[in-house]
Design a protein around this motif. Structure first.
Motif, PDB file in Angstrom:
ATOM      1  N   GLN A   2      33.581 -24.876 -44.324  1.00 45.53           N
ATOM      2  CA  GLN A   2      32.209 -24.373 -44.357  1.00 45.53           C
ATOM      3  C   GLN A   2      32.093 -23.202 -43.407  1.00 45.53           C
ATOM      4  O   GLN A   2      32.445 -23.303 -42.232  1.00 45.53           O
ATOM      5  CB  GLN A   2      31.232 -25.480 -43.958  1.00 45.53           C
ATOM      6  CG  GLN A   2      31.005 -26.512 -45.050  1.00 45.53           C
ATOM      7  CD  GLN A   2      29.814 -27.393 -44.768  1.00 45.53           C
ATOM      8  OE1 GLN A   2      29.541 -27.717 -43.620  1.00 45.53           O
ATOM      9  NE2 GLN A   2      29.107 -27.792 -45.811  1.00 45.53           N
ATOM     10  N   LEU A   3      31.604 -22.110 -43.923  1.00 43.10           N
ATOM     11  CA  LEU A   3      31.464 -20.890 -43.144  1.00 43.10           C
ATOM     12  C   LEU A   3      30.033 -20.424 -43.138  1.00 43.10           C
ATOM     13  O   LEU A   3      29.332 -20.537 -44.155  1.00 43.10           O
ATOM     14  CB  LEU A   3      32.349 -19.789 -43.732  1.00 43.10           C
ATOM     15  CG  LEU A   3      33.850 -20.053 -43.785  1.00 43.10           C
ATOM     16  CD1 LEU A   3      34.560 -18.987 -44.585  1.00 43.10           C
ATOM     17  CD2 LEU A   3      34.428 -20.126 -42.378  1.00 43.10           C
ATOM     18  N   GLN A   4      29.604 -19.876 -42.027  1.00 44.78           N
ATOM     19  CA  GLN A   4      28.248 -19.354 -41.903  1.00 44.78           C
ATOM     20  C   GLN A   4      28.299 -17.999 -41.228  1.00 44.78           C
ATOM     21  O   GLN A   4      28.739 -17.896 -40.079  1.00 44.78           O
ATOM     22  CB  GLN A   4      27.373 -20.302 -41.100  1.00 44.78           C
ATOM     23  CG  GLN A   4      25.949 -19.803 -40.890  1.00 44.78           C
ATOM     24  CD  GLN A   4      25.175 -19.720 -42.179  1.00 44.78           C
ATOM     25  OE1 GLN A   4      25.069 -20.691 -42.930  1.00 44.78           O
ATOM     26  NE2 GLN A   4      24.623 -18.544 -42.471  1.00 44.78           N
ATOM     27  N   CYS A  21      31.209 -15.104 -37.999  1.00 49.43           N
ATOM     28  CA  CYS A  21      31.543 -16.033 -39.079  1.00 49.43           C
ATOM     29  C   CYS A  21      32.027 -17.295 -38.409  1.00 49.43           C
ATOM     30  O   CYS A  21      33.155 -17.365 -37.905  1.00 49.43           O
ATOM     31  CB  CYS A  21      32.627 -15.437 -39.971  1.00 49.43           C
ATOM     32  SG  CYS A  21      33.260 -16.564 -41.236  1.00 49.43           S
ATOM     33  N   ALA A  23      32.923 -21.340 -38.329  1.00 48.23           N
ATOM     34  CA  ALA A  23      33.438 -22.389 -39.210  1.00 48.23           C
ATOM     35  C   ALA A  23      33.054 -23.760 -38.676  1.00 48.23           C
ATOM     36  O   ALA A  23      33.027 -23.978 -37.462  1.00 48.23           O
ATOM     37  CB  ALA A  23      34.944 -22.291 -39.318  1.00 48.23           C
ATOM     38  N   SER A  24      32.772 -24.645 -39.597  1.00 50.31           N
ATOM     39  CA  SER A  24      32.498 -26.025 -39.206  1.00 50.31           C
ATOM     40  C   SER A  24      33.404 -26.950 -39.998  1.00 50.31           C
ATOM     41  O   SER A  24      33.776 -26.646 -41.122  1.00 50.31           O
ATOM     42  CB  SER A  24      31.035 -26.377 -39.463  1.00 50.31           C
ATOM     43  OG  SER A  24      30.726 -26.229 -40.834  1.00 50.31           O
ATOM     44  N   ARG A  25      33.763 -28.013 -39.389  1.00 53.91           N
ATOM     45  CA  ARG A  25      34.588 -29.050 -40.010  1.00 53.91           C
ATOM     46  C   ARG A  25      35.994 -28.560 -40.322  1.00 53.91           C
ATOM     47  O   ARG A  25      36.706 -29.187 -41.097  1.00 53.91           O
ATOM     48  CB  ARG A  25      33.941 -29.615 -41.271  1.00 53.91           C
ATOM     49  CG  ARG A  25      32.564 -30.189 -41.025  1.00 53.91           C
ATOM     50  CD  ARG A  25      32.110 -31.067 -42.163  1.00 53.91           C
ATOM     51  NE  ARG A  25      32.033 -30.333 -43.414  1.00 53.91           N
ATOM     52  CZ  ARG A  25      31.715 -30.882 -44.573  1.00 53.91           C
ATOM     53  NH1 ARG A  25      31.466 -32.162 -44.632  1.00 53.91           N
ATOM     54  NH2 ARG A  25      31.660 -30.161 -45.660  1.00 53.91           N
ATOM     55  N   TYR A  94      29.250 -11.282 -46.157  1.00 52.03           N
ATOM     56  CA  TYR A  94      29.643 -12.671 -46.028  1.00 52.03           C
ATOM     57  C   TYR A  94      31.132 -12.776 -45.748  1.00 52.03           C
ATOM     58  O   TYR A  94      31.897 -11.846 -46.008  1.00 52.03           O
ATOM     59  CB  TYR A  94      29.265 -13.478 -47.270  1.00 52.03           C
ATOM     60  CG  TYR A  94      29.908 -13.041 -48.557  1.00 52.03           C
ATOM     61  CD1 TYR A  94      29.309 -12.088 -49.372  1.00 52.03           C
ATOM     62  CD2 TYR A  94      31.105 -13.616 -48.979  1.00 52.03           C
ATOM     63  CE1 TYR A  94      29.889 -11.693 -50.563  1.00 52.03           C
ATOM     64  CE2 TYR A  94      31.696 -13.238 -50.162  1.00 52.03           C
ATOM     65  CZ  TYR A  94      31.082 -12.281 -50.948  1.00 52.03           C
ATOM     66  OH  TYR A  94      31.669 -11.903 -52.124  1.00 52.03           O
ATOM     67  N   SER A 113      36.749 -20.135 -50.376  1.00 53.42           N
ATOM     68  CA  SER A 113      35.605 -20.709 -49.675  1.00 53.42           C
ATOM     69  C   SER A 113      34.767 -19.594 -49.084  1.00 53.42           C
ATOM     70  O   SER A 113      35.199 -18.886 -48.184  1.00 53.42           O
ATOM     71  CB  SER A 113      36.084 -21.630 -48.545  1.00 53.42           C
ATOM     72  OG  SER A 113      36.816 -22.698 -49.072  1.00 53.42           O
ATOM     73  N   GLY A 115      31.054 -18.360 -47.360  1.00 53.96           N
ATOM     74  CA  GLY A 115      29.869 -18.827 -46.661  1.00 53.96           C
ATOM     75  C   GLY A 115      28.621 -18.086 -47.119  1.00 53.96           C
ATOM     76  O   GLY A 115      28.700 -17.146 -47.905  1.00 53.96           O
ATOM     77  N   GLN A 116      27.487 -18.525 -46.595  1.00 53.74           N
ATOM     78  CA  GLN A 116      26.245 -17.810 -46.869  1.00 53.74           C
ATOM     79  C   GLN A 116      26.291 -16.469 -46.160  1.00 53.74           C
ATOM     80  O   GLN A 116      26.910 -16.332 -45.103  1.00 53.74           O
ATOM     81  CB  GLN A 116      25.040 -18.618 -46.373  1.00 53.74           C
ATOM     82  CG  GLN A 116      24.735 -19.806 -47.261  1.00 53.74           C
ATOM     83  CD  GLN A 116      23.423 -20.450 -46.892  1.00 53.74           C
ATOM     84  OE1 GLN A 116      23.088 -20.565 -45.730  1.00 53.74           O
ATOM     85  NE2 GLN A 116      22.661 -20.862 -47.894  1.00 53.74           N
TER      86      GLN A 116
END
Length: 124
Positions: A2-4, A21, A23-25, A94, A113, A115-116
């Motif tokens: 998951q990227l934001q 950018c 990253a989670s998880r 993004y 993958s 992200g938003q």
């Protein structure tokens, strides 16, 4: 993964912004990350990348010399420093992760993958 992406905004021509950018998880140590931008009605443009294999970087001609990509493993974040911004840099930005670990930007990454995005507007 998951990227934001964050850090976008309104800036005057010649100004600077730094996009993040996060990253989670998932740990970004072994993940190649690319930055893209897209304007409504146009093809997306791959503008930068940082390789997880050796840290090598890629820049599109349109941003070379003005944008710098970097990675902070401690923060699990990739940054895109954007200087000398131009109106034509206005777009939704993004980040995306290559599906293969330990890859290179120059080995045909598969950015599966995404992200938003974060909106960058360059205008006076």
């Amino acid at each position: 993964v998951q990227l934001q992406a964050s850090g976008g905004g309104l800036v005057q021509p010649g100004g600077s912004l730094r996009l993040s950018c996060a990253a989670s998880r998932f740990n970004l140590d072994h993940v190649t990350i690319g930055w893209f931008r897209q304007v409504s009605g146009k093809e997306r443009e791959w503008i930068s990348c940082i390789s997880s294999s050796d840290g090598s970087t890629y820049y599109a001609d349109s941003v070379k010399g003005r944008f710098t990509i970097s990675k902070d493993n401690a923060k699990n974040t990739v940054f895109l420093q954007m200087n000398n911004l131009k109106p034509e840099d206005t777009a939704l930005y993004y980040c995306a992760a290559d599906r293969f670990l330990g890859s290179s930007c120059f080995g045909g990454p598969d950015f599966a993958s995404r992200g938003q995005g974060t909106l960058v507007t360059v205008s006076s």
